[in-house]
Design a protein around this motif. Structure first.
Motif, short mmCIF file in Angstrom:
data_model
loop_
_atom_site.label_atom_id
_atom_site.label_comp_id
_atom_site.label_asym_id
_atom_site.label_seq_id
_atom_site.Cartn_x
_atom_site.Cartn_y
_atom_site.Cartn_z
N ASP A 1 -7.14 54.45 3.70
CA ASP A 1 -6.07 53.75 2.69
C ASP A 1 -6.64 55.46 1.69
O ASP A 1 -5.48 55.18 1.37
CB ASP A 1 -7.92 52.92 2.31
CG ASP A 1 -7.85 51.80 3.02
OD1 ASP A 1 -6.74 50.97 3.21
OD2 ASP A 1 -8.88 51.35 3.64
N THR B 1 1.51 51.17 -1.08
CA THR B 1 0.28 50.33 -1.66
C THR B 1 -0.07 49.41 -2.89
O THR B 1 1.15 49.91 -4.13
CB THR B 1 -1.10 51.38 -2.16
OG1 THR B 1 -2.25 50.74 -1.60
CG2 THR B 1 -1.15 52.49 -2.73
N GLU C 1 -5.35 44.63 2.62
CA GLU C 1 -5.24 45.02 1.52
C GLU C 1 -4.91 44.05 0.12
O GLU C 1 -5.64 44.21 0.03
CB GLU C 1 -4.14 46.89 1.43
CG GLU C 1 -5.33 47.91 1.80
CD GLU C 1 -3.92 49.09 2.02
OE1 GLU C 1 -2.73 48.67 0.99
OE2 GLU C 1 -4.25 50.02 1.71
N ALA D 1 -1.16 46.33 5.17
CA ALA D 1 -1.26 46.28 3.73
C ALA D 1 -1.30 44.77 3.66
O ALA D 1 -1.98 44.78 2.26
CB ALA D 1 0.76 46.96 3.30
#
Length: 311
Positions: free
Chosen positions: A156, A292, A89, A86
């Motif tokens: 992902d 996400t 990302e 995370a």
């Protein structure tokens, strides 16, 4: 070498891991091989090992267990891996936003084997054209392992058959496609467009190996129609290409998704038959973690994939 004394000590709460250290950890956890992870990150193995060692020492935890034969993710590593993913990302999203492109950076895209060969030839060029800042990493695997990869942060997004209704995951349905019956040339069902699923009764039905969702979908269809296919002995296959060639060789019949018909039936002496409406089929969807921060980006990705539907 990692100091085991430091690893079992008290964590230094002032420690702040670097993105390079987190990328090293995530890559090793994903590929379970230091050489492969180093190659994917374009760094040397000593650099990769040092980054991991620095991360473990800073946290006071062992994240990766390494022996001469295998690489394992420890319990602490499994617990922290989704958060490391995370963080990366978020960093990729930050850089992409600074460049004026919301969907950019690394994207670990999982696809099931009955989708990947038919979607990627048009999807990857379209992604390069529409999203030049995006760097796709393609992982082809069976549904269960793709879902596990999503849950642990190794992937992902994944393109699979839905609904799966897996807790913690979000599904965006993309499109539905019919199943088509592939037969040897001259089969009694060849060329028909009004076949009933009950026609599968006693036919030698070839299936993919266990673990493939298409196998499960075919068996579910047979159960719902109270159909008992004929025996095909010990014939097993790991790909649609192999199953279809077994059909061409006269070993039986099989069901394949519409997207695979053009390429798979171009080889060998084969015919097809279509089911009467409502024809059996499957719905494909894009799946990702509900936690996400890139939901809007993945919705954009879903639209692109939907627009590249194989015909």
């Amino acid at each position: 070498m990692i100091s085991r004394t430091r690893l079992i000590g008290v964590t230094d709460h002032t420690y702040q891991p670097t993105l390079s250290q987190l990328r090293a950890f995530v890559a090793i956890a994903e590929y379970r091989h230091f050489g492969t992870a180093a190659a994917r990150l374009s760094v040397s193995q000593p650099t990769l090992s040092q980054a991991l060692a620095s991360l473990e020492n800073g946290l006071g935890l062992q994240l990766i267990e390494r022996s001469t034969r295998r690489v394992l993710v420890t319990a602490a590593g499994k617990r922290l891996l989704p958060q490391a993913m995370a963080t990366l990302e978020a960093a990729d999203r930050f850089v992409a936003s600074a460049n004026g492109d919301g969907l950019g950076g690394t994207l670990r895209l999982g696809l099931i084997p009955t989708v990947a060969p038919y979607v990627l030839p048009t999807l990857l060029p379209e992604l390069r054209r529409r999203l030049p800042a995006l760097v796709p990493h393609v992982i082809e695997d069976q549904t269960a392992r793709l879902l596990d990869g999503l849950r642990t942060g190794v992937l992902d997004v994944a393109l699979i058959a839905v609904p799966g209704e897996t807790p913690g995951l979000v599904e965006i349905p993309l499109y539905t496609e019919q199943f088509v019956l592939v037969t040897p040339r001259g089969h009694e069902l060849a060329g028909r467009a009004d076949v009933s699923p009950s026609a599968l009764d006693n036919l030698p039905l070839l299936l993919l190996d266990e673990g493939h969702c298409l196998r499960d979908q075919t068996l579910d269809l047979c159960r719902s129609e109270e159909v008992r296919p004929g025996s095909v002995g010990d014939t097993r296959a790991a790909s649609l290409a192999t199953v279809v060639q077994c059909v061409a060789g006269g070993l039986g019949v099989t069901l394949i998704p519409e997207m695979a018909v053009a390429s798979e039936t171009a080889r060998g002496t084969l015919d097809i038959a279509r089911f009467a409406d409502p024809a059996p089929g499957r719905t494909l969807g894009l799946v990702f973690r509900g936690s996400t921060a890139r939901t809007e980006d993945y919705e954009e990705l879903a639209e692109i994939i939907r627009g590249q539907r194989p015909v």
